[in-house]
Design a protein around this motif. Sequence first.
Motif, short mmCIF file in Angstrom:
data_model
loop_
_atom_site.label_atom_id
_atom_site.label_comp_id
_atom_site.label_asym_id
_atom_site.label_seq_id
_atom_site.Cartn_x
_atom_site.Cartn_y
_atom_site.Cartn_z
N GLU A 35 0.85 -1.06 0.20
CA GLU A 35 0.66 -0.01 -0.06
C GLU A 35 0.88 1.32 0.02
O GLU A 35 0.37 2.57 -0.68
CB GLU A 35 -1.09 0.14 1.52
CG GLU A 35 -1.80 1.58 1.52
CD GLU A 35 -2.76 1.45 0.34
OE1 GLU A 35 -3.62 2.26 0.00
OE2 GLU A 35 -3.31 0.31 -0.28
N GLN A 36 2.04 0.87 0.88
CA GLN A 36 2.75 2.49 0.93
C GLN A 36 3.71 2.47 -0.68
O GLN A 36 3.05 3.56 -1.13
CB GLN A 36 3.70 2.20 1.42
CG GLN A 36 4.70 3.56 2.28
CD GLN A 36 3.78 4.49 2.66
OE1 GLN A 36 2.49 4.71 3.10
NE2 GLN A 36 4.09 5.95 2.37
N LYS A 37 3.75 1.62 -1.20
CA LYS A 37 4.64 1.32 -3.46
C LYS A 37 3.25 2.34 -3.82
O LYS A 37 3.21 3.23 -4.53
CB LYS A 37 5.12 0.63 -3.49
CG LYS A 37 6.05 0.34 -2.55
CD LYS A 37 6.40 -1.76 -2.98
CE LYS A 37 7.77 -1.96 -2.21
NZ LYS A 37 8.29 -3.28 -2.88
N ARG A 38 1.89 2.05 -2.76
CA ARG A 38 1.10 2.13 -4.46
C ARG A 38 1.03 3.93 -4.37
O ARG A 38 0.65 4.63 -4.51
CB ARG A 38 -0.21 2.03 -3.92
CG ARG A 38 -1.51 2.10 -4.70
CD ARG A 38 -2.69 1.14 -3.92
NE ARG A 38 -3.39 2.41 -3.00
CZ ARG A 38 -3.88 3.64 -3.16
NH1 ARG A 38 -3.55 4.31 -4.85
NH2 ARG A 38 -4.27 4.09 -2.10
N LEU A 39 0.76 3.94 -2.74
CA LEU A 39 0.85 5.82 -2.57
C LEU A 39 1.93 6.43 -3.25
O LEU A 39 1.52 7.60 -3.65
CB LEU A 39 0.72 6.05 -1.14
CG LEU A 39 -0.49 5.57 0.48
CD1 LEU A 39 -0.42 5.41 1.48
CD2 LEU A 39 -1.64 6.33 -0.24
N LEU A 40 3.18 5.52 -2.94
CA LEU A 40 4.27 6.88 -3.89
C LEU A 40 4.01 6.84 -5.06
O LEU A 40 5.05 7.24 -5.97
CB LEU A 40 5.88 5.98 -2.89
CG LEU A 40 5.77 6.49 -1.33
CD1 LEU A 40 6.95 5.47 -1.11
CD2 LEU A 40 5.75 8.08 -0.93
N ALA A 41 3.46 5.54 -5.92
CA ALA A 41 3.42 5.79 -6.82
C ALA A 41 2.78 6.87 -8.26
O ALA A 41 2.61 6.47 -9.11
CB ALA A 41 3.11 3.91 -7.25
N GLN A 42 1.94 7.68 -6.73
CA GLN A 42 1.18 8.40 -7.28
C GLN A 42 1.95 10.04 -8.10
O GLN A 42 3.06 9.92 -7.52
CB GLN A 42 0.27 8.91 -6.85
CG GLN A 42 -0.98 7.54 -5.97
CD GLN A 42 -2.01 8.25 -4.86
OE1 GLN A 42 -2.20 9.35 -4.78
NE2 GLN A 42 -2.13 7.72 -4.03
N GLY A 269 -3.34 -4.14 5.12
CA GLY A 269 -2.71 -4.71 6.29
C GLY A 269 -2.65 -3.77 7.54
O GLY A 269 -4.14 -3.21 7.53
N THR A 270 -1.73 -3.71 7.93
CA THR A 270 -1.68 -2.82 9.11
C THR A 270 -1.06 -1.31 8.16
O THR A 270 -1.24 -0.67 9.00
CB THR A 270 -0.04 -3.25 10.04
OG1 THR A 270 1.09 -3.02 9.30
CG2 THR A 270 -0.35 -4.34 10.68
N HIS A 271 -1.68 -0.80 7.00
CA HIS A 271 -1.21 0.05 6.95
C HIS A 271 -2.76 0.84 7.75
O HIS A 271 -3.59 0.56 7.57
CB HIS A 271 -1.66 0.73 5.48
CG HIS A 271 -0.70 2.20 5.04
ND1 HIS A 271 -1.25 3.28 5.44
CD2 HIS A 271 0.35 1.92 4.41
CE1 HIS A 271 -1.22 4.02 4.56
NE2 HIS A 271 0.38 4.22 4.46
#
Length: 333
Positions: A35-42, A269-271
């Motif tokens: 999820e963090q990778k998805r966010l930073l891919a924006q 997950g825990t995000h």
Amino acid sequence: MKLFRIPLWLWLLFVVAGLGYAFHPYLLAQMMQMEQKRLLAQPEPMVEQMPERLDFGRQMADLRYLASDELAGRGTGQPGGAKAQQWLAAEFTHIGLVAAGTAGYLQPYQPTTGKAQLMKGAANVLGRIEGSDPALPMLVLTAHYDHLGVHQGKIYFGADDNASGVAALLALARYFKQYPPRHTLLFAALDNEETGMWGARMLFEQELLKPEQIKLNINMDMLSQNTQQQLIAVGSYHYPELEKPLQQLQQQSSVRLLLGYDRPAWLVGTHQDWTFSSDHREFHKRAVPFVYFGVPDHAHYHQPSDTAENIDPEFYREVSETLLDAVLLFDAS
């Protein structure tokens, strides 16, 4: 004597359950990383600097006063909270907002459960600007003015949380008083966020607002701490129609706008999921679309060190201008 035999399928179920339990923390961590990778891919910001349309000098003066010794952390039921109410009502008067409370600009109420029940003097401060098209549903702009107040002899000043949101609310009110919107705008400085979002809840329980009257809630909570030049926009997972205008907003902003922090644990997950973490919760519970703008938690969050000296003024200015663009975008649609 006949021995009880466990069927093979039940053994397999025990094995699968055991493996799932053993690997569950690992899977949650992997989902969080994805999820963090998805966010930073924006998309990255395409604008170098925001225009200067808001009176940011006045806005900073408002923030410093809200986070001052005089207001002592604006605790609900404490003298500083009462002073903040009266000051906000006076500012709404100076701006020229239409009083929208049950007692002028104020909406007094008494929480009925939990620790907040012991607090006296809670009140929202509400004012509106009438839109040019009265047939359109309203936009509700919210920012909670309460913070932790004085606790164990220490002042929790709450500069970022949430003097920053309230000062931005006032700056936007001044702008739209000068440049009237199409939709009616309700400016709601809310109490009791820190003790259960009672201010937002009472908007509906006292029937000052009905869900069908509202197009969108824009909630502003913590805007002035530069955490890697990121501003989180929460809500588009639940209301996908918001994704396109928020993507357009990114194209107009110098701040990194991340759409997320609104997905359930089975996806991330825990995000962190901020769907219910601030006053927008009460709008979402009534199926009113919302966008919550805020920065990630930081070292000064809920600490006495959350002072005006520890905010990032230029980042805060850029965020405030971004919020102006957000209101303009949603007002135009």
